[in-house]
Design an enzyme around this catalytic site. Sequence first.
Site, PDB file in Angstrom:
ATOM      1  N   ARG A 138      -9.163   8.617  -0.955  1.00 38.82           N
ATOM      2  CA  ARG A 138     -10.317   9.057  -0.172  1.00 38.82           C
ATOM      3  C   ARG A 138     -10.905  10.322  -0.792  1.00 38.82           C
ATOM      4  NH1 ARG A 138      -7.328   6.110   3.630  1.00 38.82           N
ATOM      5  NH2 ARG A 138      -8.660   4.830   4.975  1.00 38.82           N
ATOM      6  N   HIS A 185      -5.524   3.566  -1.801  1.00 38.17           N
ATOM      7  CA  HIS A 185      -6.814   3.793  -1.159  1.00 38.17           C
ATOM      8  C   HIS A 185      -7.127   5.287  -1.226  1.00 38.17           C
ATOM      9  CE1 HIS A 185      -9.657   2.634   2.387  1.00 38.17           C
ATOM     10  NE2 HIS A 185     -10.116   3.687   1.746  1.00 38.17           N
ATOM     11  N   ARG A 225       4.776  18.349   1.324  1.00 37.68           N
ATOM     12  CA  ARG A 225       5.661  19.398   0.828  1.00 37.68           C
ATOM     13  C   ARG A 225       5.195  20.001  -0.485  1.00 37.68           C
ATOM     14  NH1 ARG A 225      11.093  19.581   2.707  1.00 37.68           N
ATOM     15  NH2 ARG A 225      11.380  21.137   1.055  1.00 37.68           N
ATOM     16  N   THR A 251      -8.112   6.457   9.201  1.00 42.72           N
ATOM     17  CA  THR A 251      -7.793   5.209   8.524  1.00 42.72           C
ATOM     18  C   THR A 251      -8.989   4.279   8.678  1.00 42.72           C
ATOM     19  OG1 THR A 251      -6.142   3.426   8.310  1.00 42.72           O
ATOM     20  CG2 THR A 251      -6.695   4.165  10.551  1.00 42.72           C
ATOM     21  N   HIS A 279      -4.185  -4.431   7.708  1.00 39.37           N
ATOM     22  CA  HIS A 279      -4.313  -3.394   8.743  1.00 39.37           C
ATOM     23  C   HIS A 279      -3.478  -3.772   9.973  1.00 39.37           C
ATOM     24  CE1 HIS A 279      -5.774  -0.008  11.057  1.00 39.37           C
ATOM     25  NE2 HIS A 279      -6.397   0.418   9.973  1.00 39.37           N
ATOM     26  N   ASP A 280      -2.394  -3.007  10.159  1.00 37.19           N
ATOM     27  CA  ASP A 280      -1.469  -3.166  11.289  1.00 37.19           C
ATOM     28  C   ASP A 280      -0.673  -4.463  11.254  1.00 37.19           C
ATOM     29  OD1 ASP A 280      -2.191  -0.698  12.176  1.00 37.19           O
ATOM     30  OD2 ASP A 280      -3.395  -1.388  13.868  1.00 37.19           O
ATOM     31  N   HIS A 326      -4.102  11.821   0.616  1.00 36.98           N
ATOM     32  CA  HIS A 326      -2.843  11.121   0.283  1.00 36.98           C
ATOM     33  C   HIS A 326      -2.898  10.731  -1.192  1.00 36.98           C
ATOM     34  CE1 HIS A 326      -5.587   7.934   1.573  1.00 36.98           C
ATOM     35  NE2 HIS A 326      -5.402   8.215   2.848  1.00 36.98           N
ATOM     36  N   GLU A 340      -8.630   0.269  -3.147  1.00 33.22           N
ATOM     37  CA  GLU A 340      -9.529   0.183  -1.995  1.00 33.22           C
ATOM     38  C   GLU A 340     -10.328   1.471  -1.869  1.00 33.22           C
ATOM     39  OE1 GLU A 340      -6.679  -2.499   0.966  1.00 33.22           O
ATOM     40  OE2 GLU A 340      -6.972  -0.373   1.382  1.00 33.22           O
ATOM     41  N   ASN A 346       0.855  -1.178   0.000  1.00 34.80           N
ATOM     42  CA  ASN A 346       0.000   0.000   0.000  1.00 34.80           C
ATOM     43  C   ASN A 346       0.901   1.241   0.000  1.00 34.80           C
ATOM     44  OD1 ASN A 346      -1.565   2.258   0.930  1.00 34.80           O
ATOM     45  ND2 ASN A 346      -3.141   0.826   1.611  1.00 34.80           N
ATOM     46  N   GLY A 386       0.964  -1.314   4.298  1.00 36.44           N
ATOM     47  CA  GLY A 386       1.485  -0.007   3.948  1.00 36.44           C
ATOM     48  C   GLY A 386       2.190   0.689   5.085  1.00 36.44           C
ATOM     49  N   HIS A 387       1.437   1.089   6.123  1.00 35.50           N
ATOM     50  CA  HIS A 387       1.999   1.918   7.191  1.00 35.50           C
ATOM     51  C   HIS A 387       3.223   1.276   7.833  1.00 35.50           C
ATOM     52  CE1 HIS A 387       1.995   4.979  10.338  1.00 35.50           C
ATOM     53  NE2 HIS A 387       2.203   4.000  11.189  1.00 35.50           N
TER      54      HIS A 387
END
Length: 237
Positions: free
Chosen positions: A45, A43, A18, A100, A190-191, A50, A70, A7, A213-214
């Site tokens: 939104r 993903h 920036r 999120t 997720h996580d 992002h 997503e 992701n 991703g994160h």
Amino acid sequence: MTKLSVNINKIATLRNSRGGDVPNVVQFARDVQRFGAEGVTVHPRPDERHITYRDVYDLKSEVYTEFNIEGNPIDKFNKMVLEVKPTQVTLVPDAEDAITSNAGWDTIKHKSFLQDVIAQFKESGIRTSIFVDPVEAQIEGAKETGTDRIELYTEAFAHQYGLGNKNGIKPYSACAELANQLGLGINAGHDLSLDNIQFFKEHIPGLLEVSIGHALISESLYLGIENVVQMYLNKLK
């Protein structure tokens, strides 16, 4: 082997902080594929904080592995997915102001809505997946929507694993067994991280794909992106 889809939302977040085009989202997608990732996930939104809708169109010709988009199936999102025609669309019931994703679909309550949306995507040859909590009734409900796959929402597992409670995997294993019986493909996300991904994979029969991703981007700041992708691939073998 379970496929790894990276992701890249966080790369867009860094760029947007920036202005300009550094880091370049398209180049990053090219690189993670070159390093061995088997898919790219985005993903977008509604507020485009992002990944932007323009990014999704720019990535269409650059993702030669699996492209997974997503999002909440609002009209603008659906139109974009039908135009881009990714490998997979993952439906997520995000509130517009959610930082999120924080919950799966109520596949029983929203059965009719999901059936209509999924049928539209499948008619265009796009594989469908829906984001669900590890609740067996919701897995059964997912089957009734006509989706190809489910994506298990793994935040609860990751939290419990971080506390040392490995029993947190049990509802996920039970849901995976049920999904296999029902003929649903299984994704997860997720996580998930280098700390917990191998344990998770070992206890989820039939796990086809993870979207990360994160954690992956954060770990890469310390370890290097090529190295981190290879580490995930090794743990998923």
